[in-house]
Design a protein around this motif. Structure first.
Motif, short mmCIF file in Angstrom:
data_model
loop_
_atom_site.label_atom_id
_atom_site.label_comp_id
_atom_site.label_asym_id
_atom_site.label_seq_id
_atom_site.Cartn_x
_atom_site.Cartn_y
_atom_site.Cartn_z
N LYS A 6 -9.24 -1.36 -1.66
CA LYS A 6 -7.87 -1.73 -1.29
C LYS A 6 -7.15 -2.41 -2.46
O LYS A 6 -5.96 -2.18 -2.68
CB LYS A 6 -7.90 -2.66 -0.07
CG LYS A 6 -8.34 -1.97 1.22
CD LYS A 6 -8.37 -2.95 2.37
CE LYS A 6 -8.81 -2.28 3.67
NZ LYS A 6 -7.82 -1.27 4.13
N GLN A 7 -7.88 -3.24 -3.20
CA GLN A 7 -7.29 -3.91 -4.35
C GLN A 7 -6.91 -2.91 -5.43
O GLN A 7 -5.84 -3.02 -6.05
CB GLN A 7 -8.29 -4.93 -4.92
CG GLN A 7 -7.75 -5.74 -6.09
CD GLN A 7 -6.69 -6.74 -5.69
OE1 GLN A 7 -6.96 -7.63 -4.89
NE2 GLN A 7 -5.49 -6.60 -6.24
N LEU A 49 -4.11 -6.29 2.38
CA LEU A 49 -5.20 -6.75 1.53
C LEU A 49 -5.58 -8.18 1.87
O LEU A 49 -6.77 -8.53 1.98
CB LEU A 49 -4.79 -6.64 0.06
CG LEU A 49 -5.81 -7.03 -1.00
CD1 LEU A 49 -7.05 -6.16 -0.89
CD2 LEU A 49 -5.19 -6.89 -2.39
N LEU A 97 4.63 -1.82 -1.29
CA LEU A 97 3.75 -2.75 -1.99
C LEU A 97 3.51 -4.02 -1.17
O LEU A 97 2.39 -4.54 -1.12
CB LEU A 97 4.35 -3.11 -3.35
CG LEU A 97 4.25 -2.02 -4.42
CD1 LEU A 97 5.11 -2.38 -5.63
CD2 LEU A 97 2.80 -1.81 -4.85
N LEU A 125 1.07 -3.23 1.57
CA LEU A 125 -0.30 -3.14 1.03
C LEU A 125 -0.86 -4.52 0.72
O LEU A 125 -2.04 -4.80 0.99
CB LEU A 125 -0.30 -2.28 -0.23
CG LEU A 125 -0.13 -0.76 -0.06
CD1 LEU A 125 0.02 -0.09 -1.42
CD2 LEU A 125 -1.32 -0.19 0.70
N GLN A 126 -0.03 -5.38 0.16
CA GLN A 126 -0.49 -6.72 -0.18
C GLN A 126 -0.86 -7.51 1.07
O GLN A 126 -1.88 -8.21 1.12
CB GLN A 126 0.58 -7.47 -0.96
CG GLN A 126 0.15 -8.86 -1.40
CD GLN A 126 1.27 -9.62 -2.08
OE1 GLN A 126 2.42 -9.50 -1.68
NE2 GLN A 126 0.94 -10.39 -3.10
N ALA A 145 3.19 -8.85 -4.80
CA ALA A 145 4.05 -7.68 -4.87
C ALA A 145 5.45 -8.15 -5.19
O ALA A 145 5.84 -9.26 -4.85
CB ALA A 145 4.02 -6.94 -3.54
N LYS A 169 -0.58 1.20 -7.55
CA LYS A 169 0.80 1.41 -7.12
C LYS A 169 1.74 0.35 -7.70
O LYS A 169 2.92 0.63 -7.97
CB LYS A 169 0.87 1.43 -5.60
CG LYS A 169 0.19 2.65 -4.99
CD LYS A 169 0.44 2.79 -3.51
CE LYS A 169 -0.16 4.10 -2.98
NZ LYS A 169 0.11 4.31 -1.54
N PHE A 188 -3.73 -1.06 -4.45
CA PHE A 188 -2.56 -1.91 -4.64
C PHE A 188 -2.20 -2.03 -6.12
O PHE A 188 -1.03 -1.90 -6.51
CB PHE A 188 -2.82 -3.30 -4.05
CG PHE A 188 -1.71 -4.29 -4.31
CD1 PHE A 188 -0.56 -4.29 -3.53
CD2 PHE A 188 -1.81 -5.20 -5.35
CE1 PHE A 188 0.46 -5.18 -3.78
CE2 PHE A 188 -0.79 -6.11 -5.59
CZ PHE A 188 0.36 -6.10 -4.80
#
Length: 207
Positions: free
Chosen positions: A67-68, A104, A97, A100-101, A203, A74, A71
């Protein structure tokens, strides 16, 4: 997230024999104590628990790393092309973003909780086994109460005579020959905490 070292969760064990009434009101009060952490450290099940926790921790670590990486990839792509993006595209990328952050960070927190739950799940049957043998030794040897001498447990024994330590008796009851001396009642073994994961890069905020 580093590999979790097995925490000998003595605090999870409720020493039932401590609360059990004395068999005979007229009999002299006999109090014993044990270090549940020490007993657990001598049991063969300990190595399997440590191995299972290490494997489970590695699985969570791999998911978090994946996952990191997604991120970071992207984020770099956004930073490289941001100057040429239209406002609509830029806002869409920034929203992606941030989502996603957030995911995470949530996974990082959930992974820590999941690891703790896995540890408790693996320890539960072993602690039940220890409790059963504490009761057997206490009944056979005439102890009215048995205290837990491990730091951070309740109740905790601050001082006691060596002859009151029934830790090795409990191990022998389980067919285990102790390979290390039992700790003194005032010893305070460290309990390592589950390490937190590294924070994710921020992000870009939506404009």
């Amino acid at each position: 997230m580093k590999t979790l070292h097995l925490t000998f969760a003595a605090a999870l064990l409720v020493v039932g024999s401590f609360f059990a009434p004395a068999a005979h009101a007229q009999a002299p009060l006999k109090i014993g104590y044990t270090s549940v952490e020490y007993v657990l450290s001598q049991m063969p099940e300990r190595k399997q628990i440590e191995s299972d926790l290490k494997t489970y921790s590695a699985q969570l670590e791999a998911q978090l790393k994946s996952k990191q990486t997604e991120f970071d990839t992207k984020l770099k792509a956004y930073q490289a092309a941001a100057a040429t993006m239209t406002d609509v595209v830029k806002r869409d990328k920034e929203k992606e973003l941030q989502t996603l952050q957030q995911g995470l960070q949530e996974f990082s927190q959930t992974a820590q909780q999941s690891l703790q739950q896995k540890q408790q799940q693996l320890l539960s049957p072993v602690l039940d086994k220890i409790q059963k043998n504490i009761d057997l030794v206490a009944n056979e040897s005439g102890y009215s109460y048995v205290l837990n001498s491990d730091a951070g447990s309740s109740p905790i024994l601050l001082h006691g005579p060596k002859e009151g330590d029934i830790s090795d008796l409990i191990l022998k009851k389980m067919g285990i020959t102790p390979t290390a001396p039992a700790p003194t009642p005032d010893a305070k073994p460290a309990t390592p905490a589950i390490p937190a994961t590294s924070p994710a890069k921020a992000a870009p905020k939506k404009k």
